[in-house]
Scaffold this active site. Structure first.
Site, short mmCIF file in Angstrom:
data_model
loop_
_atom_site.label_atom_id
_atom_site.label_comp_id
_atom_site.label_asym_id
_atom_site.label_seq_id
_atom_site.Cartn_x
_atom_site.Cartn_y
_atom_site.Cartn_z
N ASP A 246 83.35 74.68 52.87
CA ASP A 246 82.79 73.38 53.22
C ASP A 246 83.38 72.23 52.42
OD1 ASP A 246 81.16 71.61 54.56
OD2 ASP A 246 79.40 71.99 53.32
N ARG B 297 85.18 73.28 57.09
CA ARG B 297 84.39 72.19 57.69
C ARG B 297 84.83 70.88 57.07
NH1 ARG B 297 77.78 71.68 57.99
NH2 ARG B 297 77.98 71.90 55.72
N ASP C 85 70.07 68.67 60.12
CA ASP C 85 70.57 67.35 60.47
C ASP C 85 69.98 66.87 61.78
OD1 ASP C 85 72.43 65.64 58.95
OD2 ASP C 85 73.60 67.47 58.70
#
Length: 734
Positions: free
Chosen positions: A272, A340, A460
């Site tokens: 990430d 990501r 999110d």
């Protein structure tokens, strides 16, 4: 600019630290020449950055129209008009013709296999290596060290090995084998030995023996056929290894000499750059990129102290075994690594364009992470990541199909810049914003040749739900969100869209994170639901969780589940647009409890982000239960408090009092951390406390309710202040 003095090249101003990394570490061995790279990079930035800014403006324009409607209408009384508004302004897009994705050259870990997916902050080399190595995990260790095995009646964990607990672990593992690798007769719990005869696995059961009900599940062994040192099995496409060693302390006590059950666990890992990472300048970002490069080249190492000895952690090699007929075969020793990138919102001071504007960080991420992955594609690395020659990039926080189309155009340009064949770069689309949820099929259409992944990022997604409906009314309590109509329909709609668009056999349909790493028993009871809902991967917070969650994929055949769900597909738009607004009034006690919970979690995360640069960590909640927190959980807490302030459920004074009281609790929870600076020592001076206040009191006006702008600015402020104080100390010493 961050990163020392500035390099000026091809209409760009580039932070020195970033420039040197690209020149000295990234480009060598990539077959991309320096002049060509910087010229193309500059052209790409100047072509794409203006469109990036336009897309962000569209977000704000649409939100303004929704806000205006809510100030004039009661949603409960005007639901049909609300949906009509969303269509009129282009928020809810018309559906196109049916289609199927055509993605090719996808590794089996994504296209064909179902299994856990780890997410890890790549700026921590040790964590990143551990995650990559979590392709295989010890089931005995995972069971012994977690709460899956009960601690009652003398089976508790402790500093010394507990033989009784060990017996419970072995029994659990044997019963698992009975469930997924059943014998023709008898039970693995009776096993006294394993051997291979006539190319079949034979299990000795004391006075008798048994073959497997399904002999094809035995795929190989190591050692001697009469006395193998390991047995390799496969079920639902996943492998497991029975390790045998009668001299090992565990194997000695086992009638069959079994010392462990090794489970193929995290098939893939998302390295990430985004929500779990705090990277705010060139110094931070180069560390992120350098670790990704080390993973792509197979050279990343981490050295640390464990007790009195120094430990070096590096990537695992592949595992070899012999088939029943004696042919050598290999199994991957590492997760398939996916990266990501950040989304479209943030800009970076690492690079300025010809107008001295910061460049969108997501553009830089895509270029650099792809450049670094070329070292894997060119087979210059000691290990291969993608056997199919693909680069996997997850793109988060996109709103609607136009933003996905922009990402596709960016990927095209990056491929051209780096000399890659078209569709080498594969995309994962995070379904975590409401505009994307409602238009997911259109979003997939824009990347139908390169998409490999959709995932419900429910954290999110909840933050965006609150922000989008900020002026509609007070939202329900945070914990009640998980049972709301919109969330249930959103989760189902994501799977529906993946199935309609032909994901099985080509791409993943993913589910979200288990956020309680210490509650593995509860995870084992509940997370199997992600498979039963049609997800062929789901996020886990640790290697231990990956090994345990992998058992679910042995118990449930996701392919069969998806085949059934294909007949249950429906349009869920109206349900997704059911706003989570409160219909009841709460007691003052209930309101205060909610404020305490939100404020404590928010402060516990923000103080580490701002003052220690920790983007993801296990933060104790108000009851001292460790929860994995990142920017997505922060987005929910800050937006929830902002919403209740907006509608008078609480007052600013009440929230501020709560924050100060909770700050003292957070200070106590971090009392043993020598790097920690108490917020309550001086609330007006604490940059972390001020950041927390800003996230709440200015939360309504943050773009899409995101926390990044405030966090980045406050982290930079903290770093600058620390640098200044360190400079003064050095001057005094001199």
């Amino acid at each position: 600019m961050g990163g020392g003095y500035v390099i000026e090249r091809n209409r760009l101003k580039i932070a020195n630290e970033f420039y040197r990394f690209v020149e000295e570490e990234a480009l060598p061995g990539s077959e991309v020449l320096s002049d060509r790279f910087w010229e193309g990079f500059s052209q790409l930035i100047h072509d794409m950055a203006p469109n990036n800014r336009i897309l962000l403006t569209v977000r704000e324009q649409l939100q303004a129209k929704i806000n205006d409607w809510h100030t004039k209408h009661n949603w409960f009384e005007n639901r049909e008009q609300y949906e009509a508004l969303l269509k009129e302004i282009g928020y809810l897009e018309p559906r196109g013709e049916p289609f199927q994705i055509t993605t090719t050259q996808v590794d089996d870990e994504i296209a064909k296999l179902a299994g856990p997916q780890l997410v890890v902050p790549v700026n921590n080399a040790r964590y990143a290596i551990n995650a990559a190595n979590a392709r295989w995990g010890s089931l005995y260790d995972a069971l012994y060290g977690s709460d899956v095995v009960d601690e009652q009646n003398g089976a508790q964990r402790g500093t010394m090995y507990n033989p009784l607990r060990g017996q419970h672990v072995v029994l659990y593992a044997r019963k698992l084998l009975d469930q997924i690798i059943p014998l023709e007769k008898g039970s693995h719990t009776q096993s006294t030995g394993y051997r291979i005869e006539k190319n079949q696995l034979i299990v000795d059961l004391g006075s008798e023996y048994s073959a497997l009900q399904d002999p094809s599940k035995f795929i190989g062994f190591t050692g001697d056929k009469a006395l193998p040192s390991s047995i390799f099995l496969r079920n639902n496409g996943l492998h497991l290894e029975i390790q045998i060693d009668r001299q090992h302390p565990i194997g000695k006590a086992d009638p069959a000499g079994v010392k462990d059950l090794f489970i193929e666990s995290a098939l893939s890992t998302i390295m990430d750059f985004e929500d779990s990472v705090a990277a705010v300048d060139a110094e931070d970002k180069v560390l992120v990129y350098r670790n990704w490069l080390g993973l792509m080249k197979g050279t990343l190492k981490a050295t640390f102290k464990k007790g009195q000895r120094e430990v070096v952690r590096e990537l695992n090699i592949d595992r070899s075994y012999l088939t029943p007929t004696g042919e050598e075969r290999m199994l991957r020793g590492r997760s398939l690594m996916i990266v990501r990138n950040v989304g479209h919102l943030m800009t970076s001071n690492m690079v300025l364009d010809e107008r001295n504007q910061e460049v969108p960080e997501g553009i830089i991420d895509t270029v650099i992470s792809s450049l670094l992955a070329k070292h894997d594609l060119l087979k210059t690395a000691s290990f291969r990541n993608s056997e199919q020659g693909s680069v996997y990039i997850v793109k988060p926080k996109m709103h609607g199909s136009a933003e996905v189309a922009f990402a596709n155009e960016l990927f095209n340009k990056v491929e051209d810049l780096l000399g890659m064949e078209r569709y080498t770069l594969k995309i994962g689309v995070m379904d975590e914003e409401r505009r994307t949820s409602l238009n997911l099929e259109n979003c997939i259409r824009e990347v139908k040749e390169r998409i490999v992944f959709i995932n419900t990022g429910f954290l999110d997604r909840t933050g965006d739900e609150i922000h989008t409906s900020m002026l509609a009314g007070p939202v329900i309590q945070k914990n009640d969100m998980k049972y709301s109509s919109w969330l249930q329909s959103y989760e189902k709609s994501n799977v529906d869209n993946g199935l309609v668009c032909g994901f099985p056999g080509r791409a993943q349909i993913g589910k979200g994170m288990w956020a309680m790493p210490d509650r593995m028993k509860e995870m084992m009871e509940l997370k199997i639901g992600h498979l039963e809902a049609g997800g062929n991967t789901a996020w886990v917070p640790s290697p231990t969780a990956a090994t345990l969650h992998a058992l679910h994929y042995h118990q449930v055949c996701v392919t069969k589940v998806q085949d059934r769900l294909k007949h249950e597909i429906q349009d869920r738009t109206t349900d997704i647009l059911t706003l989570p607004l409160a219909k009841e009034e709460w007691s003052s006690h209930t309101i205060q409890q909610e404020l305490d919970n939100n404020a404590q979690g928010l402060l516990g995360y923000v103080v580490r982000w701002v003052e220690q640069g920790v983007g993801c960590s296990k933060v104790p909640d108000i009851h001292n239960v460790g929860l994995m927190e990142d920017r997505a959980t922060l987005r929910i807490s800050s937006q929830h408090l902002a919403n209740w302030l907006q509608h008078g459920i609480c007052t600013k004074e009440q929230v501020l009092e709560t924050l100060k009281r909770m700050a003292k609790i957070v200070d106590e929870q971090n009392g043993e951390d020598p790097m920690y600076h108490p917020m309550s020592a001086d609330f007006d001076v604490s940059i972390a406390f001020q950041a927390a206040c800003e996230l709440i009191f200015d939360g309504k006006d943050q773009p899409s309710g995101y926390t990044e702008p405030i966090l980045h600015r406050r982290r930079l402020q903290y770093k600058a202040q620390n640098s200044s104080e360190n400079s003064k100390l050095l001057s005094k010493e001199k």
